[in-house]
Design an enzyme around this catalytic site. Structure first.
Site, short mmCIF file in Angstrom:
data_model
loop_
_atom_site.label_atom_id
_atom_site.label_comp_id
_atom_site.label_asym_id
_atom_site.label_seq_id
_atom_site.Cartn_x
_atom_site.Cartn_y
_atom_site.Cartn_z
N GLY A 1 0.83 -1.20 0.00
CA GLY A 1 0.00 0.00 0.00
C GLY A 1 0.85 1.24 0.00
O GLY A 1 0.52 2.24 0.65
N ASP B 1 0.83 -1.76 -4.78
CA ASP B 1 -0.43 -1.06 -4.50
C ASP B 1 -1.43 -1.36 -5.61
O ASP B 1 -1.12 -2.08 -6.57
CB ASP B 1 -0.19 0.45 -4.36
CG ASP B 1 -1.15 1.11 -3.37
OD1 ASP B 1 -2.34 0.74 -3.37
OD2 ASP B 1 -0.73 1.99 -2.60
N HIS C 1 -4.44 0.88 9.89
CA HIS C 1 -5.50 1.56 10.64
C HIS C 1 -6.74 1.83 9.78
O HIS C 1 -7.78 2.24 10.28
CB HIS C 1 -4.98 2.86 11.26
CG HIS C 1 -4.78 3.99 10.30
ND1 HIS C 1 -4.72 5.30 10.71
CD2 HIS C 1 -4.63 4.03 8.95
CE1 HIS C 1 -4.53 6.09 9.67
NE2 HIS C 1 -4.47 5.35 8.60
#
Length: 357
Positions: free
Chosen positions: A200, A223, A262
Site C-alpha cells: 500500500g 499497490d 488503521h
C-alpha cells in the site's frame, strides 16, 4: 456575577466551535489562489498590499474587498502576518510567517509542503461525508459510501474519480514526506534488509526515502492498479500492482506498511497480514508505521488520537486506531511477534517492528 461571566465564556466557546469550519476552508481558499507562493516570489522578507496580491491572481477583475477580508482572517490564523498596522482594508500589507512557509508549493523551497494534504481534507467528497456523520450513528455502515452519491466506498470512489485519486495520492505523498524524516531518524532496522516491499505504498515516496538512506535495498512498491498507473519512476523502486487482499505480495526480507492497517478492521487486517506472512522468510521483518494509543502521554495525544480516529470513522467503516495491547494481539494472530516499538514521546505514530514466528 462570576456565574454570568462563566456563562458568557461558555457561550463564546460554543459559538467558536460552530465557527471552526471557517479555518480549513479559508486556508483552502488561500492555497488554491497560491497566496503564500505569490508573496514568496516577491522576496522571502517582502510584504505585499492587497492590490499587489490581487494583480497576481488568475482573474481580470478580482474582488479586492473579498480578498482583503480573507487575508485579514488568515492573519488571525497565523498563516499570514499583517504589517503596516496604521493602514486598513485594501491598503494593508501582508507577509509570510513560519507557518505559511509550510504551505509553499515549490519542491525546491519546501519539499515537505502540506498543500496537497489540506486540499484532500477539504475536498467536497470528504465534506459531504462529514455532513452526514450522524447517519453512521443512527444506522451504522459505510458513511462515505452512503454520502458519495454513487454508492461507492472510499477506495472504489478514488479508483473511479481521477481528480480525487490524484488529490488523495498527492496528499499521502505530502504526509509521507513530513513523517519519514522522523522515522529514519529514530529507527535503524532497515540496515540489514536487502529486499523491502512497501504494501500500500502509494506512489513510492516512503520507499524512495528509505532507499535514499539505505541504497543497498531493492525496493518493491505494491499497490492497487489505479495507484500504480500514475506512480513516477523512482531510482531503486519497482512498482507492482495488484489486490492487496487477493494478490500474493512479492517475496522480500521485510515488509513495510505506513499508516495503512488503521484503515481496516481486525478481520481484514489479518487477511493482509497473512499475505505478508507468506511473503517473508522465517524471522523476516514486518515494519509498521502506525499510531499506538497511549493516553498516559497526555491530553495532546488524546486529541491527536481522536482526530485520526474520527477521520477513519468518517470515511472507512472498519478503520480505527489501536493500543499497544491491540497491536500485539492482532499481530500474534497473524503469526508475528512484536520485537520493539520505537517513537518519540508525544508523537502518536510509532514504528512497530514484528518478527515472523
Amino acid at each position: 456575577m462570576e456565574s454570568v461571566k462563566d456563562e458568557v465564556a461558555l457561550r463564546a466557546s460554543a459559538i467558536s466551535m460552530a465557527f471552526s469550519l471557517e479555518n480549513p476552508f479559508l486556508l483552502r481558499c488561500a492555497l488554491r489562489l497560491k497566496i503564500p507562493d505569490i508573496i514568496w516570489k516577491a522576496g522571502p522578507d517582502v510584504s505585499l498590499s492587497v492590490q499587489q496580491i490581487a494583480a497576481q491572481l488568475p482573474s481580470e477583475d478580482p474582488d479586492l474587498g473579498a480578498l482583503s477580508r480573507i487575508l485579514s482572517y488568515l492573519s488571525t490564523m497565523g498563516v499570514l502576518q499583517a504589517v503596516k498596522a496604521e493602514e486598513e482594508g485594501i491598503n494593508m500589507e501582508y507577509a509570510l510567517t513560519n507557518l505559511s512557509k509550510i504551505y509553499l508549493t515549490s519542491e525546491d523551497i519546501n519539499p515537505r509542503s502540506l498543500v496537497p494534504f489540506v486540499l484532500l481534507q477539504t475536498h467536497p467528497a470528504y465534506v459531504t461525508a462529514w455532513a452526514n456523520i450522524h447517519e453512521r450513528v443512527l444506522h451504522g455502515g459505510d458513511n462515505f459510501k452512503k454520502s458519495s452519491g454513487n454508492g461507492k466506498d472510499f477506495w472504489s470512489f478514488a479508483g473511479s474519480d481521477p481528480e480525487f485519486n490524484a488529490i488523495f495520492n498527492a496528499g499521502m505523498v505530502a504526509v509521507t514526506k513530513a513523517t519519514m524524516a522522523d522515522i529514519l531518524a529514530i529507527y535503524d532496522g532497515f540496515k540489514d534488509v536487502n529486499t523491502l516491499v512497501d504494501m500500500g505504498g502509494g506512489h513510492g515516496a516512503a520507499l524512495s526515502l528509505i532507499i535514499n538512506a539505505y541504497p543497498h535495498i531493492r525496493g518493491i512498491n505494491f499497490d492497487l492498479p489505479q495507484v500504480i498507473a500514475t506512480a513516477p519512476t523512482l531510482p531503486g523502486v519497482q512498482h507492482i500492482s495488484g489486490s492487496l487482499f487477493e494478490t500474493a505480495a512479492p517475496s522480500a526480507d521485510a515488509i513495510f506498511m505506513k499508516n495503512f492497517l488503521h484503515s481496516w478492521n481486525d478481520e481484514d487486517c489479518i487477511k493482509l497480514l497473512n499475505n505478508c506472512y507468506q511473503s517473508v522468510p522465517h524471522k523476516g521483518k514486518l515494519i509498521l508505521s502506525e499510531a499506538v494509543l497511549d493516553l498516559t502521554e497526555g491530553s495532546d495525544m488524546t486529541e491527536s488520537a481522536n482526530v485520526l480516529d474520527a477521520l477513519m470513522l468518517n470515511s472507512l467503516p472498519g478503520g480505527g486506531e489501536r493500543t499497544r495491547k491491540q497491536w500485539t494481539e492482532l499481530l500474534q494472530v497473524a503469526g508475528f511477534s512484536i520485537s520493539k516499538i520505537v517513537g518519540r514521546k508525544g508523537i502518536l505514530t510509532k514504528i512497530i517492528e514484528a518478527i515472523k514466528c
